[in-house]
Design an enzyme around this catalytic site. Structure first.
Site, short mmCIF file in Angstrom:
data_model
loop_
_atom_site.label_atom_id
_atom_site.label_comp_id
_atom_site.label_asym_id
_atom_site.label_seq_id
_atom_site.Cartn_x
_atom_site.Cartn_y
_atom_site.Cartn_z
N GLY A 122 38.14 56.41 42.58
CA GLY A 122 36.81 56.44 43.16
C GLY A 122 35.93 55.25 42.84
O GLY A 122 34.85 55.10 43.42
N MET A 165 35.64 48.47 44.26
CA MET A 165 35.91 47.10 43.83
C MET A 165 35.74 46.16 45.02
O MET A 165 36.23 46.44 46.11
CB MET A 165 37.35 46.99 43.30
CG MET A 165 37.75 45.59 42.89
SD MET A 165 39.47 45.51 42.28
CE MET A 165 40.38 45.67 43.84
N LEU A 180 37.07 40.72 47.72
CA LEU A 180 37.22 39.29 47.51
C LEU A 180 36.43 38.88 46.28
O LEU A 180 35.27 39.25 46.13
CB LEU A 180 36.74 38.52 48.74
CG LEU A 180 37.04 37.01 48.79
CD1 LEU A 180 37.15 36.54 50.25
CD2 LEU A 180 35.96 36.19 48.08
N GLY A 181 37.08 38.15 45.39
CA GLY A 181 36.42 37.69 44.18
C GLY A 181 36.89 36.30 43.81
O GLY A 181 37.70 35.68 44.52
N ASP A 220 37.72 37.44 38.19
CA ASP A 220 38.98 37.80 37.55
C ASP A 220 39.35 36.72 36.54
O ASP A 220 39.44 35.54 36.88
CB ASP A 220 40.09 37.91 38.59
CG ASP A 220 41.47 38.05 37.94
OD1 ASP A 220 41.83 39.19 37.58
OD2 ASP A 220 42.16 37.02 37.77
N TYR A 244 44.15 32.95 29.86
CA TYR A 244 43.56 31.80 30.52
C TYR A 244 42.68 30.98 29.58
O TYR A 244 42.31 29.85 29.91
CB TYR A 244 42.69 32.23 31.71
CG TYR A 244 43.40 32.94 32.82
CD1 TYR A 244 44.80 33.02 32.88
CD2 TYR A 244 42.68 33.55 33.84
CE1 TYR A 244 45.44 33.69 33.91
CE2 TYR A 244 43.30 34.22 34.87
CZ TYR A 244 44.68 34.30 34.90
OH TYR A 244 45.30 34.97 35.93
N LYS A 269 42.75 40.57 31.73
CA LYS A 269 44.12 41.03 31.52
C LYS A 269 44.53 40.82 30.07
O LYS A 269 44.18 39.82 29.45
CB LYS A 269 45.07 40.25 32.46
CG LYS A 269 44.76 40.49 33.94
CD LYS A 269 45.67 39.70 34.86
CE LYS A 269 45.24 38.28 35.06
NZ LYS A 269 43.96 38.17 35.81
N HIS A 276 49.03 42.08 31.81
CA HIS A 276 49.28 40.84 32.54
C HIS A 276 50.72 40.70 33.02
O HIS A 276 50.98 40.09 34.06
CB HIS A 276 48.92 39.65 31.63
CG HIS A 276 48.57 38.41 32.37
ND1 HIS A 276 47.68 37.49 31.89
CD2 HIS A 276 48.98 37.92 33.57
CE1 HIS A 276 47.56 36.49 32.76
NE2 HIS A 276 48.34 36.74 33.77
#
Length: 286
Positions: free
Chosen positions: A4, A7, A10-11, A38, A43, A68, A101
């Protein structure tokens, strides 16, 4: 998503965005209307993402932040601590989406422990949704036999040259959102890439027909197929361009032409090849 939670489709992705460029890119994206960012522990730019979130002046509830957990932090207790590390760097108390990840099939016991930690974080309200990344059908089904919560998202490599249709059909069956990384096939330009999607004649022709770029056509193709996308760029003009995909529509014939470009060849690493021996790295504390 299947629990529910809403989101954005597009990000902004920040994979391979240098830390020194990340904060500016995220700020630019939020300024022009992006609301999903994201990132990932691996990273090494979560701190810069958090800096941009604070500078934006936007209310936390207006933002959707996903990150992640890296394989070095798999296992129940280690993954609970991984949340603390990521949340601390991002400067938030709660994450909107937290993913594993990689499947780490060579130590699947650690993967299961990590996912059970995500379930605990979800139950405690520290994350709003949980999911996975790069999980293939057999591994995804195996995870479901050993855990309780169906992932909300599986973030996978999808672009016109590599579409993973069998996996996407499983997502539909299970109620999992497909979120495409490298959605425009940028990975085809620099990793195992002899052919680049950006130069593809079919995509170029369709782009001319709409007065758009090949990149915009690819993003529109994803959206019309119901996939979420996280294109990465640190260039302000590209960040704006990637958002301008809601003012045109591909025809059924054009969608089919892009569907026909699938080569079945993965450009990123094979998920089973990602092991602690080959890819393990220490993720610093916040």
């Amino acid at each position: 998503m299947n629990n529910g939670v809403v989101m954005p489709m597009l990000g902004l992705g920040v994979f391979q965005a240098p830390p020194e460029a990340t904060a500016a890119a995220v700020q630019d994206a939020l300024r022009v209307g992006y609301r999903l960012v994201d990132t990932a522990a691996a990273y090494a730019n979560e701190r810069e993402v958090g800096e941009a979130l604070r500078r934006s002046g936007l209310a936390r509830d207006d933002l959707f932040i996903e990150t992640k957990v890296w394989i070095s932090d798999y296992g129940y207790d280690a993954t609970l601590h991984a949340f603390d590390k990521s949340a601390g760097k991002l400067g938030v108390d709660r994450l909107d989406l937290l993913l594993l990840h990689q499947p780490l099939t060579s130590r699947f016991d650690l993967t299961v422990g990590a996912y059970k930690a995500l379930e605990k974080l979800l139950a405690d309200g520290k994350v709003r949704a949980i999911g996975v990344s790069n999980f293939m059908p057999q591994v995804l089904r195996r995870l479901l036999t050993e855990t309780s919560v169906v992932p909300a998202v599986n973030q996978i490599e999808v672009h016109p040259y590599f579409q993973q249709n069998e996996l996407q059909r499983l997502h539909v069956e299970l109620g999992i959102v497909t979120q495409a990384w490298s959605p425009m096939g940028g990975i085809t330009s620099y990793y195992r890439g002899e052919r680049s999607t950006f130069d593809d004649p079919t995509l170029q022709r369709i782009a001319r027909e709409h007065g758009k770029s090949a990149a915009q056509v690819m993003l529109r193709w994803h959206l019309q197929h119901g996939r979420a996308v996280i294109p990465k760029s640190t260039k302000p003009e590209r960040i704006v361009e990637n958002l301008e995909v809601f003012d045109f529509e591909l025809s059924p014939g054009q969608l089919a032409q892009i569907d026909a470009l699938d080569t079945g060849v993965r450009s990123g690493p094979e998920p089973d090849s990602v092991t602690l021996e080959n890819y393990g790295r220490q993720i610093p504390d916040a």
